[in-house]
Design a protein around this motif. Structure first.
Motif, PDB file in Angstrom:
ATOM      1  N   PRO A  20       0.676  -1.298  -0.057  1.00  0.00           N
ATOM      2  CA  PRO A  20      -0.070   0.152   0.104  1.00  0.00           C
ATOM      3  C   PRO A  20       0.932   1.366   0.010  1.00  0.00           C
ATOM      4  O   PRO A  20       0.552   2.199  -0.571  1.00  0.00           O
ATOM      5  N   MET A  21       1.951   1.295   0.661  1.00  0.00           N
ATOM      6  CA  MET A  21       2.787   2.453   0.727  1.00  0.00           C
ATOM      7  C   MET A  21       3.591   2.810  -0.619  1.00  0.00           C
ATOM      8  O   MET A  21       3.542   3.980  -1.293  1.00  0.00           O
ATOM      9  N   THR A  22       4.137   1.636  -1.318  1.00  0.00           N
ATOM     10  CA  THR A  22       4.542   1.795  -2.769  1.00  0.00           C
ATOM     11  C   THR A  22       3.309   2.341  -3.757  1.00  0.00           C
ATOM     12  O   THR A  22       3.676   3.185  -4.423  1.00  0.00           O
ATOM     13  N   SER A  23       2.298   1.714  -3.520  1.00  0.00           N
ATOM     14  CA  SER A  23       1.083   2.233  -4.515  1.00  0.00           C
ATOM     15  C   SER A  23       0.869   3.542  -4.167  1.00  0.00           C
ATOM     16  O   SER A  23       0.641   4.468  -5.073  1.00  0.00           O
ATOM     17  N   ALA A  24       0.769   3.938  -2.680  1.00  0.00           N
ATOM     18  CA  ALA A  24       0.261   5.339  -2.526  1.00  0.00           C
ATOM     19  C   ALA A  24       1.430   6.483  -3.050  1.00  0.00           C
ATOM     20  O   ALA A  24       1.044   7.645  -3.427  1.00  0.00           O
ATOM     21  N   CYS A  25       2.826   6.092  -2.885  1.00  0.00           N
ATOM     22  CA  CYS A  25       3.656   6.900  -3.635  1.00  0.00           C
ATOM     23  C   CYS A  25       3.716   6.848  -5.251  1.00  0.00           C
ATOM     24  O   CYS A  25       3.663   8.007  -5.483  1.00  0.00           O
ATOM     25  N   ALA A  26       3.464   6.021  -5.877  1.00  0.00           N
ATOM     26  CA  ALA A  26       3.176   5.780  -7.310  1.00  0.00           C
ATOM     27  C   ALA A  26       1.932   6.728  -7.591  1.00  0.00           C
ATOM     28  O   ALA A  26       1.768   7.718  -8.617  1.00  0.00           O
ATOM     29  N   ASN A  27       1.022   6.659  -6.799  1.00  0.00           N
ATOM     30  CA  ASN A  27      -0.381   7.332  -7.048  1.00  0.00           C
ATOM     31  C   ASN A  27      -0.190   8.884  -6.856  1.00  0.00           C
ATOM     32  O   ASN A  27      -0.695   9.532  -7.642  1.00  0.00           O
ATOM     33  N   ALA A  28       0.665   9.130  -5.885  1.00  0.00           N
ATOM     34  CA  ALA A  28       1.088  10.543  -5.438  1.00  0.00           C
ATOM     35  C   ALA A  28       2.118  11.229  -6.659  1.00  0.00           C
ATOM     36  O   ALA A  28       2.207  12.451  -6.561  1.00  0.00           O
ATOM     37  N   GLY A  29       2.642  10.315  -7.181  1.00  0.00           N
ATOM     38  CA  GLY A  29       3.680  11.000  -8.177  1.00  0.00           C
ATOM     39  C   GLY A  29       5.050  11.088  -7.395  1.00  0.00           C
ATOM     40  O   GLY A  29       5.916  11.967  -8.152  1.00  0.00           O
ATOM     41  N   ILE A  30       5.190  10.702  -6.319  1.00  0.00           N
ATOM     42  CA  ILE A  30       6.284  10.867  -5.431  1.00  0.00           C
ATOM     43  C   ILE A  30       7.193   9.581  -5.542  1.00  0.00           C
ATOM     44  O   ILE A  30       7.116   8.651  -5.349  1.00  0.00           O
ATOM     45  N   PRO A  31       8.481   9.886  -6.146  1.00  0.00           N
ATOM     46  CA  PRO A  31       9.460   8.941  -6.250  1.00  0.00           C
ATOM     47  C   PRO A  31       9.794   8.211  -5.096  1.00  0.00           C
ATOM     48  O   PRO A  31      10.118   8.639  -3.809  1.00  0.00           O
ATOM     49  N   LEU A  32       9.988   6.886  -5.204  1.00  0.00           N
ATOM     50  CA  LEU A  32      10.087   5.900  -4.028  1.00  0.00           C
ATOM     51  C   LEU A  32      11.394   5.011  -4.213  1.00  0.00           C
ATOM     52  O   LEU A  32      11.386   4.385  -5.316  1.00  0.00           O
ATOM     53  N   VAL A  33      12.420   5.193  -3.371  1.00  0.00           N
ATOM     54  CA  VAL A  33      13.551   4.152  -3.653  1.00  0.00           C
ATOM     55  C   VAL A  33      13.703   3.235  -2.634  1.00  0.00           C
ATOM     56  O   VAL A  33      13.670   3.532  -1.463  1.00  0.00           O
ATOM     57  N   THR A  34      13.535   1.931  -3.028  1.00  0.00           N
ATOM     58  CA  THR A  34      13.320   0.927  -1.909  1.00  0.00           C
ATOM     59  C   THR A  34      15.175   0.549  -1.806  1.00  0.00           C
ATOM     60  O   THR A  34      15.880   0.257  -2.848  1.00  0.00           O
ATOM     61  N   VAL A  35      15.220   0.135  -0.668  1.00  0.00           N
ATOM     62  CA  VAL A  35      16.846  -0.389  -0.333  1.00  0.00           C
ATOM     63  C   VAL A  35      16.815  -1.705   0.534  1.00  0.00           C
ATOM     64  O   VAL A  35      15.674  -2.018   1.155  1.00  0.00           O
ATOM     65  N   ASN A  36      17.899  -2.663  -0.118  1.00  0.00           N
ATOM     66  CA  ASN A  36      17.975  -3.702   0.526  1.00  0.00           C
ATOM     67  C   ASN A  36      16.881  -4.789   0.382  1.00  0.00           C
ATOM     68  O   ASN A  36      17.367  -6.150   0.563  1.00  0.00           O
ATOM     69  N   ARG A  37      15.718  -4.512   0.147  1.00  0.00           N
ATOM     70  CA  ARG A  37      14.777  -5.682   0.047  1.00  0.00           C
ATOM     71  C   ARG A  37      13.849  -5.271  -1.123  1.00  0.00           C
ATOM     72  O   ARG A  37      13.066  -4.057  -1.228  1.00  0.00           O
TER      73      ARG A  37
END
Length: 175
Positions: A20-37
């Motif tokens: 849900p966090m990933t989808s929320a960032c995508a929907n808001a147009g906020i870049p999300l960088v995931t680290v290590n997992r």
């Protein structure tokens, strides 16, 4: 997101529940960088920085099974649901199926990346009389715990132990 940040860097504890966090960032147009997992819905994130955990499992298995192609393996796993623990554990049987059909997994237990828990698990295997000659550990801390338990039982020379991460602490421990 509601604070209006320009980007988010995320190290997820549980990769299955981060969706849900990933989808929320995508929907808001906020870049999300995931680290290590890697997340379950990693394709919705902007970028990933880290290794692929399955590769660590494949490499650890390869090292262990080259040493003993008919290994009887005890596996020390990280926390349930943790992407690194799941994928590292998935790598061991995959390499065995491809190249080492005589390998047998005789035990798998969760040690939560913890040295003391890894030590207690291996102590229990020894006390139970479990027939194992290899320990594959999802990380170095649990591998060090395994070595401590094996040394205390006078069985260190009988069991091949492989960890993952090459932490400074583990490299010093190996010396």
């Amino acid at each position: 997101i509601t604070s209006g940040v320009n980007g988010i860097i995320l190290v997820a504890v549980n990769t299955d529940t981060a969706g849900p966090m990933t989808s929320a960032c995508a929907n808001a147009g906020i870049p999300l960088v995931t680290v290590n997992r890697l997340l379950a819905n990693q394709d919705e994130a902007t970028a990933y920085v880290g290794s692929e955990s399955i590769e660590a499992g494949l490499m650890a298995g390869e090292i262990a099974f080259e040493h003993n192609s008919a290994a009887k393996v005890g596996v020390l796993m990280g926390p349930a649901g943790n992407e690194a623990a799941v994928e590292r554990t998935n790598g061991y049987p995959k390499i065995a199926e491809e190249k080492y059909p005589d390998v047998t997994v005789v035990a798998e237990e969760i040690g939560n990346w913890n040295r003391d828990e890894g030590m207690k698990i291996v102590e229990n295997w020894i006390q139970y009389g479990l027939d194992f000659d290899t320990v594959l550990s999802n990380n170095d801390e649990m591998a060090m715990g395994a070595v401590i338990a094996l040394e205390a039982a006078g069985k260190r020379d009988d069991v091949f132990v492989v960890g993952v991460d090459a932490t400074i602490d583990a490299l010093e421990f190996m010396k």
